[in-house]
Scaffold this motif. Structure first.
Motif, PDB file in Angstrom:
ATOM      1  N   HIS A   4     -11.054   0.791   3.570  1.00  0.00           N
ATOM      2  CA  HIS A   4      -9.927   1.578   4.083  1.00  0.00           C
ATOM      3  C   HIS A   4      -8.687   0.689   4.185  1.00  0.00           C
ATOM      4  O   HIS A   4      -8.265   0.323   5.285  1.00  0.00           O
ATOM      5  N   PHE A  49       0.841  -5.743   9.121  1.00  0.00           N
ATOM      6  CA  PHE A  49       0.216  -6.203  10.365  1.00  0.00           C
ATOM      7  C   PHE A  49       1.233  -6.903  11.266  1.00  0.00           C
ATOM      8  O   PHE A  49       2.000  -7.755  10.809  1.00  0.00           O
ATOM      9  N   SER A  85      -5.079  -0.645   4.626  1.00  0.00           N
ATOM     10  CA  SER A  85      -3.929  -0.127   5.374  1.00  0.00           C
ATOM     11  C   SER A  85      -2.636  -0.526   4.683  1.00  0.00           C
ATOM     12  O   SER A  85      -2.468  -1.664   4.232  1.00  0.00           O
ATOM     13  N   LYS A  86      -1.718   0.431   4.601  1.00  0.00           N
ATOM     14  CA  LYS A  86      -0.417   0.163   3.991  1.00  0.00           C
ATOM     15  C   LYS A  86       0.581  -0.378   5.012  1.00  0.00           C
ATOM     16  O   LYS A  86       1.653  -0.851   4.641  1.00  0.00           O
ATOM     17  N   GLU A  87       0.203  -0.259   6.295  1.00  0.00           N
ATOM     18  CA  GLU A  87       1.089  -0.756   7.335  1.00  0.00           C
ATOM     19  C   GLU A  87       1.035  -2.269   7.409  1.00  0.00           C
ATOM     20  O   GLU A  87      -0.019  -2.875   7.244  1.00  0.00           O
ATOM     21  N   GLU A 137     -12.556  -4.308   1.412  1.00  0.00           N
ATOM     22  CA  GLU A 137     -11.988  -3.363   2.368  1.00  0.00           C
ATOM     23  C   GLU A 137     -12.082  -1.945   1.815  1.00  0.00           C
ATOM     24  O   GLU A 137     -11.596  -1.652   0.718  1.00  0.00           O
TER      25      GLU A 137
END
Length: 212
Positions: A44, A50, A46-48, A42
């Protein structure tokens, strides 16, 4: 399609049966999963966290209908998917029931359909987009597809029926991506990143309706 047609036919080999293509597909899917899990990195992350929203696709589609430039394009796209989905899903059962042809003949016809789709979507489309605007390509492509589908409806033999469907794939394979081009070209800059996902949701709605 050609592979599935032969693997499901016990007349070709006593080891073949209608369940075999599903096992082969499962094995290929597993290989894809292993390949992605082991080789894909990956770029990019993501810290968010899912979160799964079952109605998110429907909500995104409804939001696009508030954008004047996209409203009609998405209506056209969903009807396009609905019509093509109906034709594609009913090709095999109609051919078997009305023309009394063999499953192997249907398989070869679908093989030719796939070849026509490749030629239309890649080679012919590449020539057209260098010379014409996407809107003109979509209008002419949909008109030619419509004529071919009418030809299918009035065909008196399986060969003619399959020939019209194969020819229909050339303009269809051109109209489909150029409709998506028009959607992207008319979408606001702030939703360009989401536009393909929203288009995929619209496509899913069209196929759901076609199945029903």
């Amino acid at each position: 399609m050609l592979m599935g047609g032969y693997l499901s036919n016990p007349q070709v080999s006593s080891h073949f049966n209608p369940a075999l293509p599903f096992y082969v597909t499962a094995a290929l899917s597993l290989l894809s999963l292993v390949g992605i899990a082991s080789l894909f990195k990956e770029t990019h992350p993501s810290k968010e966290r899912f979160k799964l929203h079952l109605l998110k696709g429907v909500q995104d589609i409804l939001k696009t209908f508030h954008i004047k430039e996209l409203r009609m394009l998405y209506i056209v796209y969903m009807f396009w998917i609905l019509g093509w989905g109906l034709a594609f899903q009913w090709f095999s059962p109609y051919a078997l029931q009305v023309y009394k042809t063999t499953p192997l003949n249907v398989t070869w016809a679908q093989f030719l359909v796939g070849i026509a789709w490749i030629i239309g979507g890649y080679f012919i489309n590449d020539l057209l987009i260098k010379r014409f605007h996407a809107r003109s390509i979509v209008v002419v492509g949909m008109a030619l597809t419509t004529l071919c589908l009418v030809g299918m409806a009035i065909s008196d033999s399986f060969i003619v029926f399959a020939l019209f469907f194969t020819i229909a794939c050339f303009p269809s394979a051109i109209s489909w991506p150029n409709t998506l081009n028009l959607i992207s070209m008319n979408a606001p800059a702030d939703i360009q990143g989401k536009i393909m996902g929203i288009s995929q949701s619209s496509q899913s709605v069209g196929f759901i309706l076609a199945t029903l």
